[in-house]
Design an enzyme around this catalytic site. Structure first.
Site, PDB file in Angstrom:
ATOM      1  N   CYS A 195      32.194 -35.180 -56.205  1.00 40.63           N
ATOM      2  CA  CYS A 195      33.392 -35.216 -55.594  1.00 40.63           C
ATOM      3  C   CYS A 195      33.676 -35.917 -54.538  1.00 40.63           C
ATOM      4  CB  CYS A 195      34.039 -33.895 -55.676  1.00 40.63           C
ATOM      5  SG  CYS A 195      35.735 -33.776 -55.492  1.00 40.63           S
ATOM      6  N   CYS A 200      50.158 -38.267 -40.475  1.00 40.24           N
ATOM      7  CA  CYS A 200      48.950 -37.958 -41.197  1.00 40.24           C
ATOM      8  C   CYS A 200      48.101 -39.367 -41.313  1.00 40.24           C
ATOM      9  CB  CYS A 200      49.183 -37.233 -42.605  1.00 40.24           C
ATOM     10  SG  CYS A 200      49.784 -38.413 -43.780  1.00 40.24           S
TER      11      CYS A 200
END
Length: 371
Positions: free
Chosen positions: A11, A330
């Site tokens: 992943c 962010c």
């Protein structure tokens, strides 16, 4: 503590699964301080870090469906890794994912956003090709079954799926309570669409808004200019202590939700005059800024990844500048680029705080106070 994930070899979602939380935090602090040093932005204070939890912080997730697999991209490929369980999801969101995975989607490819609300309500946004949407509406069974479990939105315009008799219809977007902010340390319901931008989860957002609320109180802010208000997540902490706020945002749908949240709060005891202290402006403030910075004592910004762009232009030339500038991001790279321009405008970096709302990954949220 390390999070055990059976997908870690394949992943692409998490990069730090082999590291302890302490090691992750050290790397994130080093990354941010190195960026500041390279940009020649001095910081002499203490870099604080809040870690709400080592995992389970997501109350919304975006996934890709591709030929029977629902999940995230594999490392170094464009293949979708089928994911049954993700440790980043909160327990209610994981439960919702498990149910959605039982659906046999009659499509080739599309994207889904799953969300749980503050009262546990479930939401699903389907971004499929028009022909797939048409076929699902005609097939009826899958969408009818979803409507019994969740609020469903479809397409880029976030049309709401409804059922009239035996017919399925798509109606115009309507904001509902899908997130929460805070004011005076208490929760405030935020109205938006399932597909609207919000922070990723409630617990981490409580940490973010707590820092913002504390800093605004510490600097005794009175009149705030906010860039990128969105659905009002930082606006409500800013409206505490009877402060005045001018909120700037480009997204009309986000502002519709913001207005509904303000309306709902104004009906509560003690908040009857909140609308009198708030001005909401809609426009492309990244590329133009009609505001006179000199009329505000504090600026509060939470820009997109591309940063503030031309929003800062008037500030650099302004002789009467706001005393304080709170910047949340962010994306540390654009934050640092904007930091150079804040220095050019005469500001110094006073406080710096990381909220680790993306554990096991290289990402993090930066909060900063300039003065």
């Amino acid at each position: 503590m390390q999070v055990d994930c059976k997908y870690k070899e394949k992943c692409a979602g998490c990069q730090y699964l082999d590291l302890s939380l302490k090691e992750q935090h050290q790397l994130k602090k080093k990354h941010l301080l190195d960026l500041l040093n390279q940009a020649q932005i001095p910081f002499n204070g203490v870099l604080e870090l809040t870690s709400p939890a080592p995992a389970g912080l997501r109350d919304r997730v975006d996934l890709v469906f591709d030929r029977g697999s629902l999940g995230l991209y594999e490392k170094n490929t464009r293949q979708i890794l089928d994911i049954e369980v993700c440790k980043q999801l909160s327990a209610p969101l994981q439960s919702w994912l498990t149910e959605v995975r039982n659906i046999k989607w009659p499509i080739q490819k599309g994207s889904l956003r799953l969300r749980v609300g503050p009262q546990g309500q479930r939401g699903l946004w389907l971004d499929f090709a028009n022909i797939d949407i048409k076929n699902l509406l005609e097939e009826k069974a899958i969408l009818s079954g979803l409507l019994e479990k969740a609020h469903v939105e479809i397409g880029q315009r976030h049309k709401v799926l409804t059922k009239v008799g035996e017919q399925l219809k798509l109606t115009d977007p309507e904001p509902h309570i899908w997130f929460q902010s805070r004011i005076y340390g208490k929760p405030v319901d935020l109205y938006c669409s399932v597909g609207s931008f919000t922070q990723t989860g409630f617990e981490a957002n409580r940490a973010l808004t707590a820092v913002i609320e504390t800093w605004l109180n510490d600097v005794d802010a009175q009149h705030i200019l906010e860039f990128g208000s969105g659905i009002g997540n930082l606006s409500f902490p800013a409206l505490g202590k009877s402060r005045k706020l001018t909120a700037c945002e480009i997204d009309r749908d986000a502002l519709a939700g913001f207005e509904k949240s303000v309306e709902a709060l104004s009906k509560q005891s003690g908040f009857e005059n909140i609308r009198d202290r708030l001005q909401i402006l809609q426009g492309d403030f990244q590329n133009r800024n009609p505001q006179n910075f000199g009329t505000f004592d504090t600026v509060l910004v939470n820009p997109p990844r591309s940063g503030l762009k031309d929003f800062l232009k008037p500030l650099i030339a302004e002789t009467r500048k706001p005393q304080h500038f709170l910047y949340m991001s962010c994306f540390p790279e654009s934050f640092v680029e904007d930091g150079k321009r804040l220095q050019e405008a005469g500001y110094q970096l006073k406080r710096l705080h990381i909220v680790d709302q993306f554990p096991q990954t290289t990402h993090y949220e930066v909060l900063s106070l300039w003065g």
